[in-house]
Design a protein around this motif. Structure first.
Motif, PDB file in Angstrom:
ATOM      1  N   VAL A 183       2.117   2.945  -3.615  1.00 11.86           N
ATOM      2  CA  VAL A 183       1.659   2.249  -4.714  1.00 11.86           C
ATOM      3  C   VAL A 183       0.948   2.217  -5.648  1.00 11.86           C
ATOM      4  O   VAL A 183       0.572   2.350  -6.415  1.00 11.86           O
ATOM      5  CB  VAL A 183       1.494   0.840  -4.316  1.00 11.86           C
ATOM      6  CG1 VAL A 183       1.332  -0.282  -5.242  1.00 11.86           C
ATOM      7  CG2 VAL A 183       3.021   0.168  -3.722  1.00 11.86           C
ATOM      8  N   PRO A 184      -0.780   2.733  -4.342  1.00 12.60           N
ATOM      9  CA  PRO A 184      -1.867   2.491  -5.291  1.00 12.60           C
ATOM     10  C   PRO A 184      -1.630   3.845  -6.272  1.00 12.60           C
ATOM     11  O   PRO A 184      -2.059   4.344  -7.378  1.00 12.60           O
ATOM     12  CB  PRO A 184      -3.102   3.452  -4.458  1.00 12.60           C
ATOM     13  CG  PRO A 184      -1.889   2.062  -3.172  1.00 12.60           C
ATOM     14  CD  PRO A 184      -0.660   2.629  -3.036  1.00 12.60           C
ATOM     15  N   ASN A 185      -0.885   5.082  -6.062  1.00 13.85           N
ATOM     16  CA  ASN A 185      -0.757   6.391  -6.485  1.00 13.85           C
ATOM     17  C   ASN A 185       0.223   6.758  -7.855  1.00 13.85           C
ATOM     18  O   ASN A 185       0.799   7.629  -8.403  1.00 13.85           O
ATOM     19  CB  ASN A 185      -1.048   7.612  -6.013  1.00 13.85           C
ATOM     20  CG  ASN A 185      -2.361   7.446  -5.100  1.00 13.85           C
ATOM     21  OD1 ASN A 185      -3.262   7.798  -5.579  1.00 13.85           O
ATOM     22  ND2 ASN A 185      -2.104   7.829  -3.827  1.00 13.85           N
ATOM     23  N   GLN A 186       1.094   4.978  -7.077  1.00 16.24           N
ATOM     24  CA  GLN A 186       2.375   5.316  -7.554  1.00 16.24           C
ATOM     25  C   GLN A 186       3.284   6.331  -7.934  1.00 16.24           C
ATOM     26  O   GLN A 186       3.533   7.705  -8.949  1.00 16.24           O
ATOM     27  CB  GLN A 186       2.105   4.894  -9.337  1.00 16.24           C
ATOM     28  CG  GLN A 186       1.326   3.460 -10.203  1.00 16.24           C
ATOM     29  CD  GLN A 186       1.107   3.552 -10.898  1.00 16.24           C
ATOM     30  OE1 GLN A 186      -0.079   2.547 -10.911  1.00 16.24           O
ATOM     31  NE2 GLN A 186       1.965   3.844 -11.939  1.00 16.24           N
TER      32      GLN A 186
ATOM     33  N   ASP B 178       1.186  -0.981   0.356  1.00 11.57           N
ATOM     34  CA  ASP B 178      -0.047   0.347  -0.262  1.00 11.57           C
ATOM     35  C   ASP B 178       1.064   0.980  -0.416  1.00 11.57           C
ATOM     36  O   ASP B 178       1.531   1.986  -0.770  1.00 11.57           O
ATOM     37  CB  ASP B 178      -1.105   0.109   1.212  1.00 11.57           C
ATOM     38  CG  ASP B 178      -2.077   1.337   1.092  1.00 11.57           C
ATOM     39  OD1 ASP B 178      -1.816   2.064   0.189  1.00 11.57           O
ATOM     40  OD2 ASP B 178      -2.629   1.332   1.941  1.00 11.57           O
ATOM     41  N   ILE B 179       1.152   1.761   1.279  1.00  8.42           N
ATOM     42  CA  ILE B 179       2.227   2.579   1.818  1.00  8.42           C
ATOM     43  C   ILE B 179       3.134   2.791   2.344  1.00  8.42           C
ATOM     44  O   ILE B 179       3.010   2.134   3.369  1.00  8.42           O
ATOM     45  CB  ILE B 179       1.508   4.047   2.163  1.00  8.42           C
ATOM     46  CG1 ILE B 179       0.469   5.144   1.162  1.00  8.42           C
ATOM     47  CG2 ILE B 179       2.080   4.966   2.390  1.00  8.42           C
ATOM     48  CD1 ILE B 179      -0.460   6.099   1.404  1.00  8.42           C
TER      49      ILE B 179
ATOM     50  N   LYS C  76       0.543  -4.391 -10.417  1.00  8.48           N
ATOM     51  CA  LYS C  76       0.500  -3.583  -9.500  1.00  8.48           C
ATOM     52  C   LYS C  76      -1.127  -3.830  -8.556  1.00  8.48           C
ATOM     53  O   LYS C  76      -0.512  -4.711  -7.365  1.00  8.48           O
ATOM     54  CB  LYS C  76      -0.155  -2.260 -10.093  1.00  8.48           C
ATOM     55  CG  LYS C  76      -0.348  -1.425  -9.288  1.00  8.48           C
ATOM     56  CD  LYS C  76      -0.993  -0.041  -9.486  1.00  8.48           C
ATOM     57  CE  LYS C  76      -1.602   0.546  -8.119  1.00  8.48           C
ATOM     58  NZ  LYS C  76      -1.959   2.047  -9.459  1.00  8.48           N
ATOM     59  N   TYR C  77      -1.773  -4.815  -9.232  1.00  8.88           N
ATOM     60  CA  TYR C  77      -2.841  -5.596  -8.795  1.00  8.88           C
ATOM     61  C   TYR C  77      -2.489  -6.609  -7.874  1.00  8.88           C
ATOM     62  O   TYR C  77      -2.675  -6.788  -6.495  1.00  8.88           O
ATOM     63  CB  TYR C  77      -3.758  -6.068  -9.457  1.00  8.88           C
ATOM     64  CG  TYR C  77      -5.157  -6.585  -9.499  1.00  8.88           C
ATOM     65  CD1 TYR C  77      -6.285  -6.330  -8.541  1.00  8.88           C
ATOM     66  CD2 TYR C  77      -4.985  -8.523  -8.756  1.00  8.88           C
ATOM     67  CE1 TYR C  77      -7.115  -6.869  -7.839  1.00  8.88           C
ATOM     68  CE2 TYR C  77      -5.846  -9.199  -8.822  1.00  8.88           C
ATOM     69  CZ  TYR C  77      -7.388  -7.983  -8.137  1.00  8.88           C
ATOM     70  OH  TYR C  77      -8.722  -9.208  -7.634  1.00  8.88           O
ATOM     71  N   CYS C  78      -1.679  -8.022  -8.617  1.00 10.87           N
ATOM     72  CA  CYS C  78      -1.141  -8.641  -7.430  1.00 10.87           C
ATOM     73  C   CYS C  78      -0.789  -8.462  -6.491  1.00 10.87           C
ATOM     74  O   CYS C  78      -0.264  -9.252  -5.374  1.00 10.87           O
ATOM     75  CB  CYS C  78      -0.350  -9.281  -8.134  1.00 10.87           C
ATOM     76  SG  CYS C  78      -0.643 -10.902  -9.598  1.00 10.87           S
TER      77      CYS C  78
ATOM     78  N   ASP D 196       6.089   3.885 -13.097  1.00  9.16           N
ATOM     79  CA  ASP D 196       5.768   3.156 -13.582  1.00  9.16           C
ATOM     80  C   ASP D 196       5.161   1.611 -13.073  1.00  9.16           C
ATOM     81  O   ASP D 196       6.075   1.456 -13.426  1.00  9.16           O
ATOM     82  CB  ASP D 196       5.963   3.239 -15.404  1.00  9.16           C
ATOM     83  CG  ASP D 196       5.310   4.616 -16.349  1.00  9.16           C
ATOM     84  OD1 ASP D 196       4.806   4.866 -15.320  1.00  9.16           O
ATOM     85  OD2 ASP D 196       6.251   4.908 -16.630  1.00  9.16           O
ATOM     86  N   ILE D 197       4.153   0.971 -13.398  1.00  8.42           N
ATOM     87  CA  ILE D 197       4.509  -0.622 -13.207  1.00  8.42           C
ATOM     88  C   ILE D 197       3.253  -0.844 -14.062  1.00  8.42           C
ATOM     89  O   ILE D 197       2.112  -0.544 -13.761  1.00  8.42           O
ATOM     90  CB  ILE D 197       3.908  -0.324 -11.421  1.00  8.42           C
ATOM     91  CG1 ILE D 197       4.242  -1.679 -11.300  1.00  8.42           C
ATOM     92  CG2 ILE D 197       3.134  -0.077 -11.360  1.00  8.42           C
ATOM     93  CD1 ILE D 197       3.848  -2.627 -10.017  1.00  8.42           C
ATOM     94  N   ASN D 198       3.458  -1.946 -13.708  1.00  8.01           N
ATOM     95  CA  ASN D 198       2.643  -2.366 -14.951  1.00  8.01           C
ATOM     96  C   ASN D 198       1.463  -3.026 -14.387  1.00  8.01           C
ATOM     97  O   ASN D 198       1.267  -3.660 -13.005  1.00  8.01           O
ATOM     98  CB  ASN D 198       2.942  -4.483 -15.372  1.00  8.01           C
ATOM     99  CG  ASN D 198       2.047  -5.569 -16.019  1.00  8.01           C
ATOM    100  OD1 ASN D 198       1.280  -5.915 -15.012  1.00  8.01           O
ATOM    101  ND2 ASN D 198       2.336  -5.804 -17.127  1.00  8.01           N
ATOM    102  N   SER D 199       0.145  -2.784 -14.384  1.00  9.16           N
ATOM    103  CA  SER D 199      -1.144  -2.722 -14.180  1.00  9.16           C
ATOM    104  C   SER D 199      -1.498  -4.157 -13.759  1.00  9.16           C
ATOM    105  O   SER D 199      -2.058  -4.286 -12.358  1.00  9.16           O
ATOM    106  CB  SER D 199      -2.408  -2.722 -14.877  1.00  9.16           C
ATOM    107  OG  SER D 199      -2.793  -3.437 -16.270  1.00  9.16           O
TER     108      SER D 199
END
Length: 385
Positions: free
Chosen positions: A155-158, A7-8, A178-180, A172-175
C-alpha cells in the motif's frame, strides 16, 4: 467493520473469475432488510446463492467450496480476492461491501470496478486494486497452476506483485483514502485527529476578523474632520474601558452552542446514518458540558467517543452507565447553579432509561428529557456565558 492499518498485505487468493459480478451475487437482496451490522452475519451471506443451493447445501463446483479455497480468510490466507472484470456492478447497495469485509477479505483485485461499489469498499476498509487485464489474467493463471500462489499488495508504494512470476504493477488510490487506510481512520476518526488544527484555524480566523475590523475603524477615523474627533481619553477612561472589556470577555461565549437537538432528530438521523449521528451528538455534548460548566465545578467529562468505542465494550457496558449517570448529574447541577427553570439529573437516567426500559418507551423519554435539558443549558450559556 473492523479497522486495521494497511501496510503490506501478502496472502494467498480466492479466484472468483466472474465478469460483471454484480452486488446481487455478492449478497442477495433479501439480506438488505436486516438491521444488524454484525460482520459475521454479512460474511456468512457473502456469495451465498452461488455457494449454497436452495436446501442450504454447498455447491461443489463453486470455487469457494473447493478444498483449495474453502478456508476462511486469516493472516496470509485468502485475504485477497482476484475478481473478474467490472466487479460490483448493478445496484449501489453498501451491504455488498459489508459482506466482503465481514467475510475477512482485505483486498479485491480486478481490471475494473463499479464506481459506487469501489467507494463503498474503501469506506469498509477493503482495498480495491485496479490492474491491467493482462496482469489480471496472469494472476488467474498462476493461482490455477498453484492455489498456494501468494500476491503481495504494497500500500505505501502502491504496487501489487505476483510472487509466482515476480511481475508487478502500480495501482492508483486517492491520497486521502490511502492515508486513512494506513492509519485505520474512518472519516470521523480523521476529523477527530485534526481537532487541534481545526480549533487553531478557527481562532486564527477570529483574530484576523478582529484585526480587519480594527484597521477599518482606523481608516474611518482618518476621514473624520479633526474638530469632530473626541478628546483624548484620560487614564480613568482607559481603566473603565478595560474593566468593561474584561467583563464582556468573561460573559461573551467563545461560540454559540446548539439549542435545537431533539428526540426526533436522534431517531431519524440515527437510523439514516446507522447510529453515527448519535455518536457525534453525544461526543459534542460531552465537550459542550465542559465548555459550560468546567470553570465553575472544576470537573471534566470524558469524551463520549472513548466511552462508546472503547471503554464501554471493554467493561461490558459498565463504563457507559457510569458515564451517563455522571453527565446527567452534572447537567442537573449546572442547571440549578444557573437557576434555569428546568429539572433534570441522574435520577432521570435511572428512572426512565434503566427502569423505564421495562415499558419500552422509557429510554426514548429519557433521551427527550436529556436533549431538552442540554438545549436549556446551552441557551443560558449563549446568553450569559
Amino acid at each position: 467493520m473492523a479497522k486495521e492499518k494497511f501496510d503490506i498485505i501478502q496472502s494467498t487468493c480466492i479466484p472468483i473469475q466472474i465478469d460483471n459480478c454484480n452486488t446481487d451475487l455478492i449478497i442477495p437482496a433479501r439480506y438488505l432488510a436486516s438491521t444488524t451490522r454484525d460482520p459475521q452475519f454479512f460474511g456468512d451471506a457473502f456469495m451465498h446463492d452461488l455457494r449454497f443451493d436452495a436446501e442450504g447445501n454447498p455447491v461443489a463446483d463453486f470455487v469457494m467450496n473447493q478444498s483449495d479455497y474453502s478456508e476462511a480468510p486469516r493472516k496470509g490466507v485468502h485475504e485477497i480476492i482476484v475478481g473478474g472484470q467490472n466487479w460490483g456492478s448493478g445496484s449501489s447497495r453498501e451491504h455488498a461491501a459489508w459482506a466482503i469485509a465481514g467475510y475477512g477479505v482485505r483486498v479485491v483485485i480486478s481490471s475494473s470496478f463499479a464506481d459506487i461499489h469501489r467507494n463503498n469498499l474503501l469506506n469498509c476498509f477493503v482495498l480495491p486494486v485496479i490492474v491491467s487485464k493482462e496482469f489480471q489474467q496472469e494472476l488467474f493463471d498462476s493461482i490455477a497452476a498453484n492455489p498456494q500462489t501468494e500476491v503481495k499488495v504494497d500500500v505505501p508504494n502502491q504496487t501489487v506483485t505476483n510472487l509466482a512470476t515476480g511481475n508487478s504493477e502500480h495501482f492508483d488510490i486517492n491520497s486521502y483514502k490511502k492515508y486513512c487506510l494506513m492509519n485505520a481512520y474512518d472519516d470521523i476518526d480523521f476529523l477527530l485527529s485534526n481537532t487541534e488544527k481545526i480549533e487553531a484555524y478557527e481562532q486564527q480566523g477570529e483574530a484576523t476578523e478582529a484585526k480587519e475590523e480594527a484597521t477599518a475603524c482606523t481608516e474611518a477615523t482618518k476621514s473624520v474632520p479633526e474638530n469632530t474627533l473626541p478628546a483624548p481619553a484620560t487614564k480613568a477612561d482607559l481603566a473603565a474601558a478595560e474593566k468593561i472589556a474584561d467583563e464582556e470577555k468573561t460573559i461573551k461565549p467563545f461560540r454559540k452552542l446548539p439549542i435545537d437537538r431533539s428526540l426526533t432528530k436522534m431517531i431519524l438521523f440515527g437510523f439514516i446514518t446507522l447510529g453515527i449521528y448519535n455518536i457525534i451528538v453525544m461526543t459534542k455534548i460531552s465537550r459542550e458540558i465542559n465548555i459550560v460548566a468546567s470553570k465553575y465545578d472544576g470537573r471534566t467529562t470524558t469524551n463520549a467517543l472513548w466511552i462508546i468505542l472503547l471503554w464501554g465494550w471493554l467493561t461490558g457496558g459498565i463504563a457507559s452507565i457510569v458515564w451517563t449517570h455522571c453527565i446527567c448529574n452534572r447537567i442537573g447541577n449546572e442547571l440549578q447553579r444557573r437557576q434555569v427553570p428546568k429539572t433534570f439529573g441522574a435520577s432521570d437516567f435511572w428512572g426512565w432509561c434503566i427502569l423505564g426500559a421495562l415499558i419500552y418507551v422509557g429510554p426514548f423519554i429519557f433521551v427527550h428529557k436529556f436533549m431538552h435539558a442540554m438545549n436549556h443549558l446551552n441557551a443560558d450559556y449563549n446568553q450569559k456565558g
